[in-house]
Design an enzyme around this catalytic site. Structure first.
Site, PDB file in Angstrom:
ATOM      1  N   GLU A 208       0.796  -1.353   0.302  1.00 19.64           N
ATOM      2  CA  GLU A 208       0.147   0.296  -0.038  1.00 19.64           C
ATOM      3  C   GLU A 208       1.153   1.315  -0.242  1.00 19.64           C
ATOM      4  O   GLU A 208       1.749   0.939   0.054  1.00 19.64           O
ATOM      5  CB  GLU A 208      -0.686  -0.056   1.690  1.00 19.64           C
ATOM      6  CG  GLU A 208      -0.437  -0.234   2.438  1.00 19.64           C
ATOM      7  CD  GLU A 208      -0.980  -0.125   3.476  1.00 19.64           C
ATOM      8  OE1 GLU A 208      -1.210   0.631   4.917  1.00 19.64           O
ATOM      9  OE2 GLU A 208      -2.070  -1.286   3.801  1.00 19.64           O
ATOM     10  N   LYS A 210       2.574   4.117   1.067  1.00 17.89           N
ATOM     11  CA  LYS A 210       3.750   4.982   2.188  1.00 17.89           C
ATOM     12  C   LYS A 210       3.428   6.400   1.837  1.00 17.89           C
ATOM     13  O   LYS A 210       3.677   7.156   1.504  1.00 17.89           O
ATOM     14  CB  LYS A 210       5.193   4.607   2.560  1.00 17.89           C
ATOM     15  CG  LYS A 210       6.094   4.801   3.479  1.00 17.89           C
ATOM     16  CD  LYS A 210       5.266   4.587   4.515  1.00 17.89           C
ATOM     17  CE  LYS A 210       5.866   5.085   5.175  1.00 17.89           C
ATOM     18  NZ  LYS A 210       5.967   6.760   5.753  1.00 17.89           N
ATOM     19  N   ARG A 215       0.465  10.497  10.863  1.00 20.87           N
ATOM     20  CA  ARG A 215      -0.800   9.531  11.601  1.00 20.87           C
ATOM     21  C   ARG A 215      -1.605   9.769  12.374  1.00 20.87           C
ATOM     22  O   ARG A 215      -0.916  10.700  13.337  1.00 20.87           O
ATOM     23  CB  ARG A 215       0.509   8.707  12.208  1.00 20.87           C
ATOM     24  CG  ARG A 215       0.108   6.637  12.998  1.00 20.87           C
ATOM     25  CD  ARG A 215      -0.392   5.755  11.946  1.00 20.87           C
ATOM     26  NE  ARG A 215      -0.283   4.729  12.382  1.00 20.87           N
ATOM     27  CZ  ARG A 215       0.614   4.101  12.451  1.00 20.87           C
ATOM     28  NH1 ARG A 215       1.818   3.915  12.703  1.00 20.87           N
ATOM     29  NH2 ARG A 215       0.067   3.117  12.800  1.00 20.87           N
ATOM     30  N   ARG A 230       0.050  10.453  16.233  1.00 15.71           N
ATOM     31  CA  ARG A 230       1.020   9.399  17.039  1.00 15.71           C
ATOM     32  C   ARG A 230       1.289   8.915  17.990  1.00 15.71           C
ATOM     33  O   ARG A 230       1.818   8.010  19.337  1.00 15.71           O
ATOM     34  CB  ARG A 230       2.321   9.049  16.330  1.00 15.71           C
ATOM     35  CG  ARG A 230       3.099   8.676  15.606  1.00 15.71           C
ATOM     36  CD  ARG A 230       4.626   8.590  15.308  1.00 15.71           C
ATOM     37  NE  ARG A 230       5.344   7.682  15.220  1.00 15.71           N
ATOM     38  CZ  ARG A 230       5.887   6.410  14.082  1.00 15.71           C
ATOM     39  NH1 ARG A 230       4.979   7.063  13.368  1.00 15.71           N
ATOM     40  NH2 ARG A 230       6.820   6.388  14.485  1.00 15.71           N
ATOM     41  N   GLU A 259      -3.529   8.042   7.307  1.00 13.30           N
ATOM     42  CA  GLU A 259      -2.665   9.235   8.349  1.00 13.30           C
ATOM     43  C   GLU A 259      -3.269  10.276   7.649  1.00 13.30           C
ATOM     44  O   GLU A 259      -4.419  10.127   6.609  1.00 13.30           O
ATOM     45  CB  GLU A 259      -1.430   8.456   6.684  1.00 13.30           C
ATOM     46  CG  GLU A 259      -0.507   7.909   6.828  1.00 13.30           C
ATOM     47  CD  GLU A 259       0.752   8.261   7.690  1.00 13.30           C
ATOM     48  OE1 GLU A 259       0.941   9.783   7.934  1.00 13.30           O
ATOM     49  OE2 GLU A 259       1.129   7.616   8.373  1.00 13.30           O
ATOM     50  N   PHE A 299      -5.942   2.977   6.811  1.00 17.50           N
ATOM     51  CA  PHE A 299      -5.424   1.348   6.563  1.00 17.50           C
ATOM     52  C   PHE A 299      -5.506   0.210   7.551  1.00 17.50           C
ATOM     53  O   PHE A 299      -5.081  -0.758   6.520  1.00 17.50           O
ATOM     54  CB  PHE A 299      -3.570   2.027   5.766  1.00 17.50           C
ATOM     55  CG  PHE A 299      -2.805   2.461   7.212  1.00 17.50           C
ATOM     56  CD1 PHE A 299      -2.953   1.853   7.925  1.00 17.50           C
ATOM     57  CD2 PHE A 299      -2.474   3.516   7.230  1.00 17.50           C
ATOM     58  CE1 PHE A 299      -1.791   2.363   9.439  1.00 17.50           C
ATOM     59  CE2 PHE A 299      -1.599   4.144   7.740  1.00 17.50           C
ATOM     60  CZ  PHE A 299      -1.775   3.447   9.695  1.00 17.50           C
ATOM     61  N   ARG A 371       6.990  -2.719  16.960  1.00 18.46           N
ATOM     62  CA  ARG A 371       7.686  -1.993  15.902  1.00 18.46           C
ATOM     63  C   ARG A 371       8.046  -3.505  14.886  1.00 18.46           C
ATOM     64  O   ARG A 371       8.547  -3.939  14.697  1.00 18.46           O
ATOM     65  CB  ARG A 371       8.994  -1.968  15.640  1.00 18.46           C
ATOM     66  CG  ARG A 371       9.230  -1.000  14.106  1.00 18.46           C
ATOM     67  CD  ARG A 371      10.991  -0.132  14.399  1.00 18.46           C
ATOM     68  NE  ARG A 371      10.514   1.212  15.288  1.00 18.46           N
ATOM     69  CZ  ARG A 371      10.409   1.703  15.220  1.00 18.46           C
ATOM     70  NH1 ARG A 371      10.178   2.200  13.646  1.00 18.46           N
ATOM     71  NH2 ARG A 371      10.377   3.107  15.397  1.00 18.46           N
ATOM     72  N   LYS A 377       8.675  -1.105   5.324  1.00 16.01           N
ATOM     73  CA  LYS A 377       8.670   0.542   4.545  1.00 16.01           C
ATOM     74  C   LYS A 377       9.403   0.470   3.730  1.00 16.01           C
ATOM     75  O   LYS A 377      10.517  -0.484   4.162  1.00 16.01           O
ATOM     76  CB  LYS A 377       8.568   1.198   5.884  1.00 16.01           C
ATOM     77  CG  LYS A 377       9.203   1.882   6.630  1.00 16.01           C
ATOM     78  CD  LYS A 377       9.438   2.406   7.527  1.00 16.01           C
ATOM     79  CE  LYS A 377      10.687   2.728   8.264  1.00 16.01           C
ATOM     80  NZ  LYS A 377      10.109   4.305   9.632  1.00 16.01           N
TER      81      LYS A 377
END
Length: 510
Positions: A208, A210, A215, A230, A259, A299, A371, A377
């Site tokens: 998808e 980036k 965020r 974020r 986003e 997303f 993470r 990414k």
């Protein structure tokens, strides 16, 4: 529990490089803490204050009384004293703060003093970051680390999670559930060197856009909408157009991850700093909205009409999102089995001006606050989110400004940062003026040419490659580094790690 017990454990943890030994030491101390002490001990041993900063910097710590000869202060006494200091405000508050500090430091031993200074200045360097503390809490409570980690991602406060599980074992974790209108930690991505490297780790996968935006996590229950950044700050009042779009959705309750981004008339993205202007001030919202309208692309769906989706596979969550959210609010996405199949999508994304793609495992749950290896990414050029460690005064037309930045990657093993190089490129006059003011606020020490700062500011840096270098402790240096922009939406603990840097270097030389 004596405060000295915490300080001694921190020192012992700092002396060992063994993760298992760190967990053993921390878990042993937590088992001996009282219920009301646990949240404070967890925060202190994570190098943080449970109540946030108290307005004490290096200047306030220059003239301290001599240390006490023996330990007498309990953890809760220190916590209460720091809360009092942090609550002081108004006329005479500086003098009152100095008196309170002198009283506190006059009652701590030398060992406690070193640890307390580290807490107040953000410089506890023991390698006991959140991942280690999660394992230590699980060890102390004799529960699986995964159970603590899941509660943490929904509760967002490790101290509260630790207190609950130590008091009631796994039963205490049941109270930590996703609450609509209350933010959860966002899931984070790792970096892949290129598309082939990403598909070497995840296949098949979704791909998808980036987006180089801000965020956001959007919650709705009935006619109430809250938008979080974020960092879990409430930005609802600053983004009315996003609130309006979410209110129009055919749902009763929903939690969306996505986003916000400012687009040009042709649909191409505006600079990241332009998007971030919308989040920088609560004033003039309607004027800013007219000048910088925001688009939003979602997303992920974490909750939908009474059902939590975080444990469902990524493909199923996206399908639920697509069924209830109109196409213009859903991030463009496809699926592929190989990097060759995904390459046309990447090239089209780059042609539209976006910075790259996200490659995601189709079967992965939503790992809030982590993470994880299931999100990768892939960007057009190498970029890293690094921490500013120091800055040198400029020369010529930059005289009077802090210009040449010292850049460091996060080192989870030590809790510190590994310097990778310097750069003075990519900065506008406006950025130079802002960073000079901000870095002086973070000053920890200085010499004739350099101001050393507390490692708090995150900056996105583009670079052409990495080279081996004996000048820096990590053995690597950035080539042709330039600043893309500061990331006020990120904390230092979210900066890229030295392991990521080494992986990029290894990938470019394989």
């Amino acid at each position: 529990m004596l405060f000295e017990d915490v300080a001694r454990t921190s020192a012992e943890v700092a002396r060992t490089s063994s993760r298992s030994r760190k967990v053993e030491l921390l878990g042993g101390l937590l088992r001996s803490a009282g219920p009301a002490e646990v949240p404070v001990v967890v925060a202190y041993l994570s190098g943080a204050l449970p109540h946030g900063p108290v307005g004490v910097g290096w200047a306030s710590l220059r003239d301290l009384p001599p240390p006490a000869s023996r330990a007498t202060l309990g953890v809760r006494e220190v916590d209460a004293a720091l809360r009092r200091i942090g609550s002081l405000s108004g006329a005479g508050s500086q003098s009152a703060r100095r008196r309170e500090l002198a009283d506190l430091f006059g009652r701590v031993t030398e060992l406690e003093r070193r640890f307390l200074i580290g807490l107040l200045t953000g410089e506890v360097r023991q390698g006991a970051l959140e991942g280690v503390m999660v394992e230590a809490v699980a060890r102390a409570a004799e529960v699986p680390p995964g159970a603590v980690r899941r509660a943490l991602m929904l509760g967002a406060d490790l101290g509260a999670v630790a207190a609950a599980v130590l008091a009631e074992s796994e039963r205490g974790l049941a109270r930590f559930r996703l609450q609509v209108l209350e933010p959860v930690q966002p899931m984070l991505a790792r970096t892949a060197s290129d598309l082939a490297g990403a598909f070497g780790r995840i296949a098949p996968a979704s791909i998808e856009w980036k987006l180089d935006g801000a965020r956001i996590q959007v919650h709705r229950r009935g006619d109430r909408v809250r938008v979080f950044t974020r960092n879990l700050a409430d930005a609802t009042e600053r983004v009315p157009e996003i609130v309006e779009r979410v209110l129009a959705l055919p749902v009763e309750a929903v939690v969306l991850d996505g986003e916000a981004i400012a687009l040009r008339d042709d649909g191409r993205p505006r600079a990241f700093q332009v998007t971030m202007r919308r989040f920088g001030s609560r004033r003039g919202v309607e004027e800013l909205r007219a000048e910088i309208p925001l688009s939003c692309f979602f997303f992920d769906a974490l909750h939908l009409d009474g059902e939590d989706l975080i444990d469902r596979p990524q493909a199923a969550r996206f399908e639920a999102l697509r069924e209830r959210v109109p196409p213009d609010l859903v991030v463009p996405r496809t699926e592929a089995a190989t990097d060759a199949e995904a390459r046309p999508f990447l090239e089209e994304t780059l042609a539209r001006g976006h910075e790259g793609v996200m490659v995601k495992a189709l079967d992965a749950p939503y790992e809030a606050g982590r993470r994880g290896a299931s999100w990768l990414k892939v960007k057009r050029a190498h970029t890293l989110d690094l921490v500013v460690l120091a800055a040198e005064w400029g020369h010529g037309r930059r005289r009077g400004w802090l210009s040449n930045l010292h850049l460091g990657a996060r080192d989870p093993s030590s809790g510190g940062f590994v310097m990778l190089g310097k750069t003075f490129k990519g900065m506008t006059d406006q950025m130079l003026a802002w960073q000079t003011e901000r870095l002086l606020e973070l000053e920890a020490a200085r010499d004739r040419s350099t101001v050393y700062v507390r490692p708090e500011l995150v900056v996105e840096v583009a670079f052409d490659g990495l080279q081996e270098s004996p000048r820096y402790p990590g053995g690597l240096a950035l080539r042709f580094a330039r600043v893309k922009g500061y990331r006020p939406d990120k904390r230092a603990g979210e900066a890229d790690t030295i392991e990521t840097v080494r992986a990029i270097h290894a990938g470019s030389n394989s």
